[in-house]
Enzyme design. Sequence first.
Site, PDB file in Angstrom:
ATOM      1  N   CYS A  49      -3.458  -1.403   8.423  1.00 41.85           N
ATOM      2  CA  CYS A  49      -3.913  -0.161   8.646  1.00 41.85           C
ATOM      3  C   CYS A  49      -5.209  -0.021   8.021  1.00 41.85           C
ATOM      4  O   CYS A  49      -6.032   1.062   8.341  1.00 41.85           O
ATOM      5  CB  CYS A  49      -2.782   0.980   8.147  1.00 41.85           C
ATOM      6  SG  CYS A  49      -2.561   0.978   6.609  1.00 41.85           S
ATOM      7  N   ASN A  50      -5.613  -0.798   6.941  1.00 41.35           N
ATOM      8  CA  ASN A  50      -6.823  -0.597   6.390  1.00 41.35           C
ATOM      9  C   ASN A  50      -7.851  -1.701   6.366  1.00 41.35           C
ATOM     10  O   ASN A  50      -8.938  -1.511   5.891  1.00 41.35           O
ATOM     11  CB  ASN A  50      -6.489  -0.437   4.822  1.00 41.35           C
ATOM     12  CG  ASN A  50      -5.688   0.847   4.238  1.00 41.35           C
ATOM     13  OD1 ASN A  50      -5.940   1.760   4.589  1.00 41.35           O
ATOM     14  ND2 ASN A  50      -4.737   0.821   3.384  1.00 41.35           N
ATOM     15  N   SER A 110      -7.005  -2.847  -2.019  1.00 40.34           N
ATOM     16  CA  SER A 110      -6.177  -1.984  -1.326  1.00 40.34           C
ATOM     17  C   SER A 110      -6.726  -0.350  -1.549  1.00 40.34           C
ATOM     18  O   SER A 110      -7.128  -0.327  -2.746  1.00 40.34           O
ATOM     19  CB  SER A 110      -4.684  -2.319  -1.536  1.00 40.34           C
ATOM     20  OG  SER A 110      -4.427  -3.469  -0.913  1.00 40.34           O
ATOM     21  N   GLU A 115      -0.729  -2.352  -4.258  1.00 39.24           N
ATOM     22  CA  GLU A 115       0.506  -1.997  -3.405  1.00 39.24           C
ATOM     23  C   GLU A 115       1.075  -3.467  -2.913  1.00 39.24           C
ATOM     24  O   GLU A 115       0.314  -4.365  -2.959  1.00 39.24           O
ATOM     25  CB  GLU A 115      -0.026  -1.494  -1.898  1.00 39.24           C
ATOM     26  CG  GLU A 115      -0.931  -2.149  -1.404  1.00 39.24           C
ATOM     27  CD  GLU A 115      -1.000  -1.980   0.117  1.00 39.24           C
ATOM     28  OE1 GLU A 115       0.003  -1.507   0.900  1.00 39.24           O
ATOM     29  OE2 GLU A 115      -2.094  -2.028   0.695  1.00 39.24           O
ATOM     30  N   GLY A 190       8.729   5.980  14.159  1.00 36.68           N
ATOM     31  CA  GLY A 190       8.425   4.531  14.174  1.00 36.68           C
ATOM     32  C   GLY A 190       9.460   4.093  13.063  1.00 36.68           C
ATOM     33  O   GLY A 190       9.758   4.583  12.040  1.00 36.68           O
ATOM     34  N   MET A 194       6.878  -0.063   7.940  1.00 42.23           N
ATOM     35  CA  MET A 194       6.222   0.884   7.271  1.00 42.23           C
ATOM     36  C   MET A 194       7.231   2.216   7.366  1.00 42.23           C
ATOM     37  O   MET A 194       7.321   3.039   6.552  1.00 42.23           O
ATOM     38  CB  MET A 194       5.096   1.306   8.063  1.00 42.23           C
ATOM     39  CG  MET A 194       4.330   2.466   7.504  1.00 42.23           C
ATOM     40  SD  MET A 194       3.543   2.127   5.739  1.00 42.23           S
ATOM     41  CE  MET A 194       2.135   1.314   6.277  1.00 42.23           C
TER      42      MET A 194
END
Length: 425
Positions: A49-50, A110, A115, A190, A194
């Site tokens: 996502c990053n 991150s 993380e 979802g 995650m």
Amino acid sequence: MNLRAIGCNVASAPVELRERLAFAPPLLTHALAELNARYGTEAVILGTCNRVELYLARPEVEAPLHAPLLAEFLGEVHGLRAEAILPHLYEHADEEAVRHLFRVACGLDSVVLGEAQITGQVKEAYETARQAGSTGSLLNTLFPAALRVAKRVRTETGIGRGHASVSSAAVDFLLTVFDTFTDKVVLVIGAGKMGRLTLQHIRELHPARVLVTNRHLDKAQRRAAECGGQVVPWDQLDEALIQADIVLSTTGAPEPIVSQRRFDEKVRYQRSGRPLVIFDMAVPRDFDPAIHDGESVILFNVDDLTRVANQALAERRRHIPAAEAIIAQEVQQFVLDWNRRKDGPIIGRLTAEVDRLREAVVGPLLQRFNGKLTEADKAYIEGAFRLFQNRLLHGPIAALQEASRSGQGHTLREAIRKLFGLQDS
């Protein structure tokens, strides 16, 4: 080494671009195959996502790949203009590319410092590329080393202490908005990795109800059972959005699952102005950003984690110097080991060839003086020639090792082959 790490992350590119550059599984397999076929390169694509990063390794005889060419490739794959991508790309070469991957795998690059989830994502990216046949000797050595370094950093420092992942930071963010959760309905959209992590943190807040929805009902049922939640069928998502006070969305959908029109027509007015906080942790995003009105509906995305992380992770920052020291040591060792691996065969052949030449001279010499020399004399002569050989080889070997450290090893290896008439084994 001819290694490149080229990509963009939350610091270099906005979420609007990162979501356009995301690789769904079929496209990922296609892109890996294209990189192999078109550029003759080993390739691993890391997408989270990053960040979106390409790790590329080519034979030393070939020209390295650079960001402008990869911007064109990414533009072609995703239907974007290369000029819109290139300003947001960074590029790391050889030793710095090794360092960058090690830092990424350890969580030092991150949004949420340290993380743990990123290590698994690095492993998954590597395994996907390896199974697709897009890796070779360098990346098959580099990525396992990165995973080993990440484990060492977590074991020997406090960089990963406490709960601080993307999902936990999202929950921390919500704690700044609400005083209590005992009267709140939380909807998690979802049920992948995650979603599972998010549910683990949500359970600690003791909300009134937890609703779980997912395209695949069986996954939603498993996740809901883990947190005492209630399953909502996917086709009832609008009704769940009407009930919810908090939404945490974590799907891997290639485009928004809730458009502004859908939200306005089927959800907004049925809520009668009740506040709704949506934390969209997906990239590409699950919710159209136009849904946010700053009053009754507040929508956050992954980029909003930066501020929360900066406030919550001061303790982890104390361990950055120790983690960086380990990474520096490991990078140096990796480069040294790789250069030895590359230089070893040519040094072995060079030594064997000079051994052959020395013996061709010393053998007849000793035979000529057979019976006239003592054993001590013979040993002295043989030792003298060996000393001469060692001194002769010291210069080329030292120069080769120095050239390898500076990235010029291939040129000197080829020169030594020609000068000494060495054949490939």
